[in-house]
Design an enzyme around this catalytic site. Structure first.
Site, short mmCIF file in Angstrom:
data_model
loop_
_atom_site.label_atom_id
_atom_site.label_comp_id
_atom_site.label_asym_id
_atom_site.label_seq_id
_atom_site.Cartn_x
_atom_site.Cartn_y
_atom_site.Cartn_z
N GLU A 437 125.30 76.74 66.25
CA GLU A 437 126.19 76.79 67.42
C GLU A 437 125.95 75.71 68.47
OE1 GLU A 437 126.45 80.75 69.04
OE2 GLU A 437 127.58 81.49 67.32
N ASP A 438 125.11 74.73 68.22
CA ASP A 438 124.89 73.71 69.25
C ASP A 438 126.15 72.89 69.50
OD1 ASP A 438 122.38 74.71 69.25
OD2 ASP A 438 121.35 72.84 68.75
#
Length: 864
Positions: A437-438
């Protein structure tokens, strides 16, 4: 000969910091080894269990303390002049200085890597026992100092990290230990993996095995390389390939050892036995051995060809995202995995076995190992290899804006190389993914300015410097390893934004989080591969009673209950979602547990029903994977898990199990009319239903489709017009087949429609689906409704039936009873005239309890 001497005796620990609490200020024996401070403090009753009640707060000081571990029980080691001694630390958590006989031999600041220290001269000729001391410093304090040293690159406003403090980003330590939305903050410290000596004259120090499978699967070339330490006098190494099933050697070759101790060669094998995910075939394995006199190093090899396919689709925008194993396009149904404990040394191979075999029993063919935890134990991947479960492996970054200073990147590179060397050979592992999810966080513009058109960098002066890690360092490490396992930049990733539903994978959180869309909207969030989505529910009543010890706190609005649900906004989400869909009860607690678990199960049913339907065959793989967040729990809390921490499956587990069967029949009610424009408050009319079936076999299947309908209140049969009650159908191989479209439902607001799918040749019942009018809150039950259960087959099965349609029947035993009763199916809908047989194991003298939707309304005296 290589001799391993485990250093697991005589260990003791103490607090080495001054927190003015007087706890463990002098040495105490450890509870076990390997260990961490929380385990030992619990053993000596110096802290309460942080998983119980509100004890988390009482244990936070442990996270910030310094801890020293030592053993003075390392006996003298007999070292002939030609022999070496290497001290091996498989894992040290996390900031540690290591002393052998008061001499500093190691500083480490990475929990995820191992260390090997040559201690030959320190131990040679030593007659007295040796001492080993591990001086651990507070990880949060060190992480904060690293943040100050490296610098935190972000905009002035917003946040660049989810969960925990931003300091966690600057330390290579399991990120979940700072606390997440499914568990407390338990930041451990200690020798969390084995410590041992290896004594040898020569040893095979390294072995890498890479496979290249022919496109037609007719042969495989196995590339083997490695190294031999102290190879003087050795010029050859034997590499042998053995069929693990028959224990028969199938190939053997002598390879030259170079002057530097390296060796390299290839072995070709025609018509190899192949390794398949369990949904498509057997899990044949070979054993690769590298042999010198006195030492053999080995690893398993599962021959399989793995690719990720991204091709244009016939009727949808974007491209596919499909795992192809041995030229089979695989629908990947499964779940995401979080670490099984905060106190990782407590997780045994037996516990991994229970979790993973439970997942397989639920027809889950893929497990995604999430990036906020650890690259799991060797036992984890061994079990997945044996059971045929595919593994999606994140590298260990999650939900944050990580730094990319030169020394940090160098540390990450060593870590990635270590992981690929340790577990990269497992046939179950089919993708390395850069992070969790970065990129999605960056797209949400929390405080990161990202220019996606800049694909070359450098990015060290931007507010997303970690692109250097995900787009250069990690893919280079994967490529340099020679592995056949593909690399994927992030999860989610692809398209014009990280969470683009037309390219790559997505995380679907606009249901529950975000917009809090109705779960009936899951269809609108269809993407090429949903690698994360979920819906919260409470654990079993038995697990909640263990977590909350005060009877007065055992209700859904108590302080202790809230503490055991780390999901933000859960107090609002439950009543909203339940209120939209059905009449619910907050109290007593057993009813709230049932209602939340009902909610989660219905949401899973909607998601899988619409998403698996979209695996429509070549060029129409509009959705090729669905992974639920999450399989497992880490503590007795309310989370998105399908199975609670005590291994009690929730109703949603059984929904996903049925949704991932080889044969599935599905139904969807479709809108036939909308309310008159001048009035409000009326839902659209859904007077028709579509019917389809999924065939997970690699060949066509002939089936019999049978349809029935019943009035909900009376239980009377309802005739369906314009369709045969029974009809023969041919299901296409490895895809969905549409069977009926626009079937009219008589008196649709008060009628359930049932579809049965039977094998045409054998008559075996393959699947069933019961379609109900919605919202369920409008249903009115008959006071004559009766649901009965009967234990049969000597306590090995339960037969259910009902005289009216009934929704969400759950079988269970009492919260005070034993926890080893296991049902092979649960959370079923019933209609009149049928018997549903459910297998059960572990049932002795316990009585079966039964729940179903609105059962409380049938209690005498109940009034709405």
């Amino acid at each position: 000969m290589v001799r391993r001497i485990d250093l697991d005796q005589g260990w003791e620990f103490k607090q080495a910091s001054s927190l003015e609490n007087g706890t463990a200020t002098s040495y105490l024996p450890v509870a076990q080894f390997p260990t961490v401070a929380h385990i030992d403090l619990l053993h000596h009753k110096l802290i309460p269990d942080p998983y119980i009640d509100i004890n988390e707060l009482k244990c936070l000081w442990v996270n910030d303390a310094d801890w020293t571990y030592r053993t003075q029980s390392i006996g003298p080691v007999d070292l002939a002049p030609s022999r070496r001694a290497v001290l091996v630390f498989e894992g040290l958590d996390t900031i540690v200085d290591v002393y052998l006989n008061d001499r500093h031999i190691l500083f480490s600041k990475n929990m995820h890597i191992s260390h090997q220290i040559d201690v030959t001269e320190a131990l040679r000729d030593r007659k007295e026992p040796s001492s080993l001391e591990l001086r651990f410093r507070s990880a949060p304090a060190y992480a904060r100092s690293e943040r100050d040293r490296i610098g935190y690159k972000r905009n002035a406003t917003g946040r660049a990290v989810n969960y925990g403090g931003s300091e966690r980003l600057f330390l290579r330590k399991a990120q979940y230990q700072w606390g997440w939305d499914w568990g407390p903050a338990v930041n451990t410290c200690g020798p969390w993996k084995p410590v041992y000596l290896e004594v040898y004259e020569s040893r095979v120090s390294d072995l890498s095995v890479i496979q290249d499978v022919a496109a037609d699967l007719s042969s495989v070339t196995v590339s083997v390389k490695g190294g031999v330490e102290n190879a003087e006098g050795l010029d050859k190494i034997i590499v042998q390939l053995t069929d693990r099933d028959t224990t028969t050697p199938v190939a053997k070759q002598e390879l030259a050892i170079s002057s530097t101790g390296s060796f390299e060669g290839k072995i070709s094998l025609d018509k190899p036995k192949l390794w398949y995910p369990f949904t498509y075939g057997k899990q044949d394995l070979y054993l690769v051995e590298a042999i010198i006199p006195g030492h053999t190093r080995s690893q398993n090899l599962g021959v399989r060809r793995v690719r990720i396919l991204q091709h244009p689709l016939k009727s949808q925008p974007g491209t596919s995202f499909i795992f192809e194993i041995n030229n089979i396009r695989v629908f990947c149904g499964g779940s995401c995995w979080i670490p099984a404990d905060f106190m990782l040394p407590r997780v045994t191979a037996e516990r991994y076995e229970k979790w993973l075999t439970l997942a397989k029993s639920g027809n889950q063919s893929m497990i995604r190992v999430w990036g906020g935890g650890i690259v799991e134990s060797d036992a984890f991947y061994d079990i997945c290899d044996r059971e045929g479960i595919l593994v999606w492996q994140d590298f260990l970054f999650a939900c944050g804006n990580y730094p990319a200073s030169a020394d940090f990147v160098a540390n990450v590179k060593v870590e990635a190389e270590h992981h690929i060397k340790r577990v990269g050979h497992h046939p179950s592992l089919v993708v390395w993914c850069g992070n969790n999810e970065d990129y999605m966080c960056a797209d949400e513009d929390r405080c990161w300015d990202v220019d996606w058109s800049d694909t070359t960098g450098p990015w060290d002066n931007t507010t997303f410097p970690a692109r250097e890690i995900y787009e250069r360092t990690l893919p280079a490490v994967v490529a340099d390893s020679g592995t056949e396992v593909p690399y994927w930049t992030s999860s989610p990733y692809g398209g014009e934004s990280a969470n683009d539903p037309t390219v790559g994978d997505t995380h679907c959180w606009d249901v529950w989080h975000g917009k809090m869309s109705p779960y009936q909207d899951f269809k609108t969030y269809t993407s090429r591969f949903i690698s994360e989505f979920g819906f919260e529910s409470a654990p079993s009543l038995r697990t909640l009673h263990r977590a909350i010890t005060s009877p007065s706190e055992r209700h859904a609005q108590s302080r202790t209950f809230d503490v055991h649900d780390k999901g933000p906004g859960h107090q609002r989400r439950y009543p909203m979602y339940m209120g939209e869909n059905y009449r619910f009860r907050m109290n007593p607690l057993k009813d709230f547990v049932y209602c939340t678990q009902f909610l989660q199960a219905e949401a899973m049913a909607y998601a899988y029903n619409c998403w698996r339907r979209e695996f429509r065959g070549p060029g129409e793989e509009n959705c090729a994977g669905v992974l639920v967040w999450q399989l497992n729990d880490i503590w007795p809390g309310t989370t998105w898990a399908l199975v609670d921490v005590d291994l009690n499956p929730k109703p949603a587990f059984y929904i996903t199990k049925r949704a991932l069967e080889k044969a599935v029949v599905g139904m969807e009610r479709v809108i036939t009319a909308k309310p008159h424009y001048i009035v409000t408050g009326y839902p659209p009319e859904k007077g028709q239903v579509d019917v389809w079936a999924v065939n997970g076999e690699l060949g066509e299947r002939k089936v019999l489709l049978e349809l029935k309908a019943f009035d909900i209140k009376s239980g009377n049969s309802v005739e369906l017009q314009g369709v045969q009650a029974k009809q023969e159908c041919v299901l296409k191989a490895n895809q969905t087949t549409e069977l009926l479209a626009g079937l009219d439902i008589p008196n649709y607001n008060n009628t359930v429609v049932v579809a049965y799918l039977d094998d045409l040749a054998s008559g075996e019942r393959l699947a069933r689906w019961v379609s109900w009018p919605e919202p369920l809150k409008y249903l009115q039950l008959s006071p004559e409704l009766k649901v009965t259960s009967k234990v049969v087959d000597g306590g090995c099965a339960v037969i259910l039936n009902a005289n009216r349609p009934v929704k969400g029947v759950v079988l269970q035993t009492s919260a005070e009873g034993p926890d080893d009763v296991v049902f092979d199916n649960n959370f079923v809908d019933l209609v009149p005239g049928e018997e549903i047989k459910i297998g059960v194991s572990g049932l002795k003298n316990e009585s079966i309890q039964m729940r179903f939707l609105y059962d409380w309304e049938l209690v005498p005296g109940f009034q709405l």
